[in-house]
Design a protein around this motif. Structure first.
Motif, PDB file in Angstrom:
ATOM      1  N   PRO A  76       0.746  -0.992   0.076  1.00 56.31           N
ATOM      2  CA  PRO A  76       0.006  -0.080   0.133  1.00 56.31           C
ATOM      3  C   PRO A  76       0.905   1.413   0.085  1.00 56.31           C
ATOM      4  O   PRO A  76       2.028   1.164   0.537  1.00 56.31           O
ATOM      5  CB  PRO A  76      -0.692  -0.071   1.166  1.00 56.31           C
ATOM      6  CG  PRO A  76      -0.573  -1.369   1.894  1.00 56.31           C
ATOM      7  CD  PRO A  76       0.798  -2.097   1.349  1.00 56.31           C
ATOM      8  N   VAL A  77       0.154   2.545  -0.541  1.00 59.46           N
ATOM      9  CA  VAL A  77       0.914   3.764  -0.330  1.00 59.46           C
ATOM     10  C   VAL A  77       0.780   4.483   1.022  1.00 59.46           C
ATOM     11  O   VAL A  77       1.731   4.541   1.520  1.00 59.46           O
ATOM     12  CB  VAL A  77       0.282   4.627  -1.451  1.00 59.46           C
ATOM     13  CG1 VAL A  77       1.005   5.901  -1.356  1.00 59.46           C
ATOM     14  CG2 VAL A  77       0.705   4.029  -2.697  1.00 59.46           C
ATOM     15  N   ALA A  78      -0.460   4.113   1.485  1.00 62.74           N
ATOM     16  CA  ALA A  78      -0.924   4.600   2.888  1.00 62.74           C
ATOM     17  C   ALA A  78      -0.790   3.371   3.839  1.00 62.74           C
ATOM     18  O   ALA A  78      -1.654   2.351   3.318  1.00 62.74           O
ATOM     19  CB  ALA A  78      -2.241   5.208   2.772  1.00 62.74           C
ATOM     20  N   MET A  79      -0.161   3.530   4.980  1.00 60.84           N
ATOM     21  CA  MET A  79      -0.015   2.321   5.717  1.00 60.84           C
ATOM     22  C   MET A  79      -0.290   2.646   7.165  1.00 60.84           C
ATOM     23  O   MET A  79      -0.123   4.004   7.583  1.00 60.84           O
ATOM     24  CB  MET A  79       1.520   1.928   5.783  1.00 60.84           C
ATOM     25  CG  MET A  79       1.656   1.020   4.432  1.00 60.84           C
ATOM     26  SD  MET A  79       3.418   0.762   4.387  1.00 60.84           S
ATOM     27  CE  MET A  79       3.990   2.282   3.693  1.00 60.84           C
ATOM     28  N   PRO A  80      -0.786   1.922   7.910  1.00 59.73           N
ATOM     29  CA  PRO A  80      -0.844   1.991   9.377  1.00 59.73           C
ATOM     30  C   PRO A  80       0.436   2.605  10.055  1.00 59.73           C
ATOM     31  O   PRO A  80       1.417   1.644   9.617  1.00 59.73           O
ATOM     32  CB  PRO A  80      -1.466   0.890   9.950  1.00 59.73           C
ATOM     33  CG  PRO A  80      -1.753  -0.105   8.860  1.00 59.73           C
ATOM     34  CD  PRO A  80      -1.098   0.620   7.634  1.00 59.73           C
ATOM     35  N   PHE A  86       0.066  11.318   9.030  1.00 59.05           N
ATOM     36  CA  PHE A  86      -1.256  11.937   9.210  1.00 59.05           C
ATOM     37  C   PHE A  86      -2.308  10.991  10.072  1.00 59.05           C
ATOM     38  O   PHE A  86      -1.904   9.957  10.293  1.00 59.05           O
ATOM     39  CB  PHE A  86      -1.789  11.972   7.888  1.00 59.05           C
ATOM     40  CG  PHE A  86      -1.978  11.066   7.036  1.00 59.05           C
ATOM     41  CD1 PHE A  86      -1.012  10.469   6.158  1.00 59.05           C
ATOM     42  CD2 PHE A  86      -3.245  10.239   6.710  1.00 59.05           C
ATOM     43  CE1 PHE A  86      -1.389   9.230   5.501  1.00 59.05           C
ATOM     44  CE2 PHE A  86      -3.559   9.357   6.017  1.00 59.05           C
ATOM     45  CZ  PHE A  86      -2.481   8.708   5.416  1.00 59.05           C
ATOM     46  N   THR A  87      -3.414  11.454  10.118  1.00 54.79           N
ATOM     47  CA  THR A  87      -4.550  10.578  10.609  1.00 54.79           C
ATOM     48  C   THR A  87      -5.634  10.402   9.925  1.00 54.79           C
ATOM     49  O   THR A  87      -5.945  11.350   9.088  1.00 54.79           O
ATOM     50  CB  THR A  87      -4.903  11.242  11.990  1.00 54.79           C
ATOM     51  OG1 THR A  87      -5.319  12.564  11.891  1.00 54.79           O
ATOM     52  CG2 THR A  87      -3.965  11.528  13.125  1.00 54.79           C
ATOM     53  N   ASP A  88      -6.344   9.357   9.897  1.00 62.60           N
ATOM     54  CA  ASP A  88      -7.566   9.115   8.915  1.00 62.60           C
ATOM     55  C   ASP A  88      -8.829   9.563   9.689  1.00 62.60           C
ATOM     56  O   ASP A  88      -8.654  10.248  10.778  1.00 62.60           O
ATOM     57  CB  ASP A  88      -7.592   7.642   8.671  1.00 62.60           C
ATOM     58  CG  ASP A  88      -7.947   6.714   9.625  1.00 62.60           C
ATOM     59  OD1 ASP A  88      -8.303   7.171  10.780  1.00 62.60           O
ATOM     60  OD2 ASP A  88      -7.955   5.369   9.449  1.00 62.60           O
ATOM     61  N   MET A 106      -1.513   7.025  10.632  1.00 61.41           N
ATOM     62  CA  MET A 106      -0.708   6.737   9.153  1.00 61.41           C
ATOM     63  C   MET A 106       0.275   7.162   8.634  1.00 61.41           C
ATOM     64  O   MET A 106       0.672   8.356   9.145  1.00 61.41           O
ATOM     65  CB  MET A 106      -1.985   6.684   8.330  1.00 61.41           C
ATOM     66  CG  MET A 106      -3.406   5.890   8.828  1.00 61.41           C
ATOM     67  SD  MET A 106      -4.569   5.599   7.634  1.00 61.41           S
ATOM     68  CE  MET A 106      -3.872   4.349   6.592  1.00 61.41           C
ATOM     69  N   LEU A 160       2.378   7.920   4.778  1.00 60.80           N
ATOM     70  CA  LEU A 160       2.617   7.526   3.284  1.00 60.80           C
ATOM     71  C   LEU A 160       3.653   7.043   3.172  1.00 60.80           C
ATOM     72  O   LEU A 160       5.035   7.412   3.596  1.00 60.80           O
ATOM     73  CB  LEU A 160       2.521   9.038   2.534  1.00 60.80           C
ATOM     74  CG  LEU A 160       1.212   9.670   2.597  1.00 60.80           C
ATOM     75  CD1 LEU A 160       1.141  10.606   1.365  1.00 60.80           C
ATOM     76  CD2 LEU A 160       0.128   8.691   1.998  1.00 60.80           C
ATOM     77  N   ALA A 191       6.495  -2.914   5.132  1.00 62.26           N
ATOM     78  CA  ALA A 191       5.616  -3.489   4.476  1.00 62.26           C
ATOM     79  C   ALA A 191       5.889  -5.077   3.819  1.00 62.26           C
ATOM     80  O   ALA A 191       5.207  -5.922   3.926  1.00 62.26           O
ATOM     81  CB  ALA A 191       4.963  -2.734   3.274  1.00 62.26           C
TER      82      ALA A 191
END
Lengths: 571, 571
Positions: free
Chosen positions: A72-76, A96-98, A104, A106, A113
């Motif tokens: 993924p591009v965006a990961m936890p 950032f935060t979702d 999360m 980028l 991963a």
């Protein structure tokens, strides 16, 4: 494809904000468009180039038993917390935060991963070795994006991760990948790329190489020894210096040096060469804001990468306050008092009769002898290697420093990620062990720009056949001439029928406009059909690099073009 | 490729958290791995499937004159501010700030980016029409990701944007794309996909279609009329109702209805059918938190999409406070007082002798006649079409409601984005005009999952040849048997030499494990070499869908396989 249908604007003028040629030409030619700081969209021609580069990379990665996957591009953030990099990596990592408030990141690289993907798969030694790779978007929040696609914030990267049960196996695979990279760069059109030892930076691990395209506009500095072949990024090359040994140790003497804040001022006033002075450079650690006072010989520069690695903390130039007790311009190792980390560069080891700051306003010492006056000092390699330095390999004063663009890198990571993330396998001997990892990256857009940087003239890029957006650029000069147009139309059909990628320009524009646009598109083979040629019963074939320029009778045009494509592919 | 080298784990058991078969099988078969809420990594087999789907889509997009470009994943918020969607789109749009504090978004769709890319290029009518598309990662911060790859937060999408100078031209291109989509879904193996009229949602524009794969596990509801062919997403299908007209208008009468809060309670108590009642549903607008009281016939449900579109604001179920003056369970249109938006559904128009809330605790009215008692009411289409409803096209009570997965969508956007973002062209008549846009999306992973949903059995996916991870699965049963192993090895080489994609299983495992793993890989043609077959001088060829099962003499095996691949490709 018809030239008139190619979406994208072309410009005559060099854009003012482009500092390197590849950037200027790729903007002028309608390859890319600025969207935001370090962020670009790609028009069709660049997308075609990048897809061909991706194709070459896939072939070479598959050839060394790689399997394409996708992360993924965006990961936890939790993944990066496992490895410890959520804390240790600086603000290049975009956090950032979702919508649910979950933290999360980028993906700027995907070691975490990759371990997460194969942690359960790789539980038995029998599964090893294996390599997985992806070609995927990355985001790195660079402080200073520059030079078009060379340093961007968002980019497409091929990143590969290999897993091994022994250091020997890792090293063997590392060599395989090294050679695959040589093939990739050669096939993409820059065989002149060289591999240099490099600093592993935030990746960690023991050994790493960068593949460099040497060019004056590169942002990396590379130390090369023409005598013995030593090559390394200046960031990590060892700096070796020798100090003049006088017969007599002079006494320390405090000298009044009013208004002299720089090494040049002081050395000029004292009439001593810079290499007989001890310079202080002050940093602050990003981790705890503590002051770091670094002493180095006056003629040398600090290698901040080495300092960062030594301190295990990012650093920044210090903001020296009055309370610190430091006297900027007059800081010296003798009699320095306060709560600082003090570092000494190797270049000061055995230094005799040096000048240095007096730790009092407007005063310097002369006669500083390191062994006598700073008896407890420990010395480390913290200086930057420079032109004419001693080669760390052969010992001659032969180092040359060149500029380069890093087009790829390979790392031996060891067990840094498998240990921190708890990935283990059961070995033949029945014991649980941590697999070793290697990782291997190539930025697609940066590679495209590097090829352009290596192969262009003032009129445009000169794309190598293997990655050119089209193979043939067919110019129909004077499409209002029925005979010319009919011939060109037929040739367009025939070439396409043979699987040739043709860019067909049958616009009602002057030959001048047609040719300057063709220069910007950089297609390797140009075929010109014009009334004058037609009268002679021939076509003109010109290569974009101007090496070939010939007239071919009409009946031979197709076979000639096919031959030229075949030859180019073989190169 | 050797089966033993395929990275990924396979499981016998259905994972407990998988609600649909495709998700369960793709986890069990080692196609994908959970990384975070609505975020997955892809193992090699799924990546291979997705790349083939991408290839089909590219071909079909290029066939309708599309040009592949690439937009950024991370974009400056300013682009979305230009179009107005930075404000209007809900929290699915992931907003964040970069290291410099600049506002950014993660692209969930790229209308803004496409206009930004061609705003200057498209300045003359002569450039039109044109279409650009990309295949790129998107992030949509879904509240409720579910069903594996069907509803995720991060996904790869093909999104295309076309630009036109007239509505006719847009419509013509829209039709072309419609047919390209039919070809794409047919080639990917789900020809049964149907196109239905849909709500344009946050995209805006006038006309749009969704391509639906009908399946009971789909999350969309589709209204279909088997009589006249009418098809629409329930979200946007018009609800048509008829009301019984009594001869006599009764008087309004306040009735004591203790502890009766639901329509069922009240209608049961009053002994009236639900369609003779007027139900109140209360929402709050997300834009200003204002209350919306919606009256609808008691037997119908509210279509919240219609309400959202009508109010031009997202809505949520209301939290009714004491201060609001509303009496939950007893809200009616007569005598309702307070600062609410009041809406009436079409189903109440001409309603007579209805029951409704009395706006007093524990009381209802009977005898409500809309025209007499609510003289100012305006009626709108706000109800959900249901099984047996009147078909909005042919007028028969023939509507059937099916479930479906949306595998693609196409929109006529008109000038919504070109106007808001100031993109104009100079027309033939010398006037500046706004171009019209269309946009066209297909989610790659969702399409892969949908094909799996359409084609699987209890043992695994049944991949169609065109998108299968490999074409042939070669099983060498008992590789310890020299004759079998030699034959299988040679067949593997020979097929690969002919360009066939072969997954070769020569592991020392039982035939049972080998076949159940093969079922999970879902490769269309399975070739079985075993001691028993070998004794008979033949190989077994079985198709994954179990339609073909035959023994072929060894010398004919290659030609038979080549024939089967050719036939499958033609389908």
């Amino acid at each position: 494809m018809k030239m008139e249908k190619v979406v994208g604007e072309r410009f005559r003028e060099r854009p003012a904000d482009c500092v390197i040629d590849s950037h200027a030409l790729m903007v002028r030619g309608g390859y890319m468009k600025y969207v935001g700081n370090g962020i670009y969209s790609q028009f069709g021609p660049l997308r075609r180039i990048c897809r061909k580069i991706e194709g070459i990379i896939r072939e070479e990665m598959d050839r060394i038993e790689g399997q394409e996957v996708q992360f993924p591009v965006a990961m936890p953030a939790s993944l990066w917390e496992e490895s410890g990099r959520y804390e240790s990596v600086g603000s290049e990592l975009l956090r950032f935060t979702d919508r649910n408030g979950s933290k999360m990141v980028l993906g700027m690289t995907h070691e975490e991963a990759s371990v997460q993907l194969v942690r359960e798969y790789g539980k038995s030694y029998a599964k090893y070795p294996f390599m997985i790779y992806q070609i995927q978007t990355k985001f790195r929040d660079e402080a200073r994006p520059r030079a078009g696609l060379i340093r961007v914030r968002e980019f497409t990267m091929k990143d590969a991760y290999s897993f091994h049960t022994s250091q020997e196996d890792l090293e063997e695979y590392y060599q395989k990948c090294y050679h695959a990279y040589e093939r990739i760069f050669a096939r993409a059109g820059i065989p002149e790329t060289i591999a240099v030892a490099s600093d592993s930076g935030m990746m960690g691990g023991s050994l790493s190489h960068e593949f460099m395209l040497l060019t004056p506009v590169g942002e990396d500095s590379i130390a090369v020894c023409p005598e013995c072949g030593f090559r390394a990024n200046v960031e990590m090359a060892e700096s070796i210096t020798e100090n003049v040994q006088d017969d007599v140790q002079k006494e320390l003497e405090l000298v009044y040096t009013p208004d002299m804040h720089t090494i040049e001022d002081v050395c000029g006033y004292l009439d001593m060469p810079k290499e007989r002075s001890c310079k202080a450079v002050v940093y602050q650690k990003n981790s705890d804001d503590g002051f770091v006072v670094l002493f180095i010989r006056g003629d040398l520069d600090v290698n901040e990468t080495k300092v960062t690695n030594f301190l295990k903390s990012e650093i920044r130039p210090a903001e020296i306050t009055q309370e610190s007790g430091l006297h900027p311009g007059f800081i010296g190792p003798f009699g320095l008092k306060g709560d600082f980390t003090v570092l000494y560069d190797n270049s000061l080891k055995s230094g005799m009769n040096l000048s240095c700051g007096g730790n009092i306003e407007e005063h310097h010492y002369t006669g500083l002898c390191m062994e006598r006056d700073c008896p407890g000092a420990e010395y480390h390699d913290l200086a930057k290697i420079t032109e004419g330095s001693v080669c760390p390999k052969c010992g001659r004063h032969s180092i040359r420093v060149s500029r380069g663009i890093e087009v790829g890198n390979i790392f031996q990571l060891g067990t840094k990620y498998t240990e921190s993330m708890g990935m283990q396998y059961l070995d033949k001997d029945g014991k649980e062990k941590y697999p070793l990892m290697g990782c291997y990256g190539i930025g697609i857009g940066r590679l495209a720009a590097s090829v352009c940087e290596a192969h262009h003239d003032e009129y445009g890029p000169i794309w190598p056949m293997a990655i050119a957006p089209w193979q043939v650029h067919l110019c129909c000069v004077r499409p209002d001439n029925k005979e010319v147009k009919e011939f060109a139309d037929k040739l367009y059909e025939e070439l396409q029928g043979r699987g040739v990628e043709v860019l067909y320009d049958d616009r009602k524009v002057s030959a001048g406009v047609m040719f300057s646009d063709a220069d910007l598109m950089g297609v390797p083979i140009r075929v010109i059909a014009s009334p004058r040629n037609m009268k002679e019963g021939c076509c003109e074939i010109v290569t974009r690099d101007k090496q070939v320029q010939k007239k071919i009778v009409l009946t031979d045009v197709v076979s000639e073009i096919m031959k030229m494509i075949l030859c180019a592919d073989k190169e």
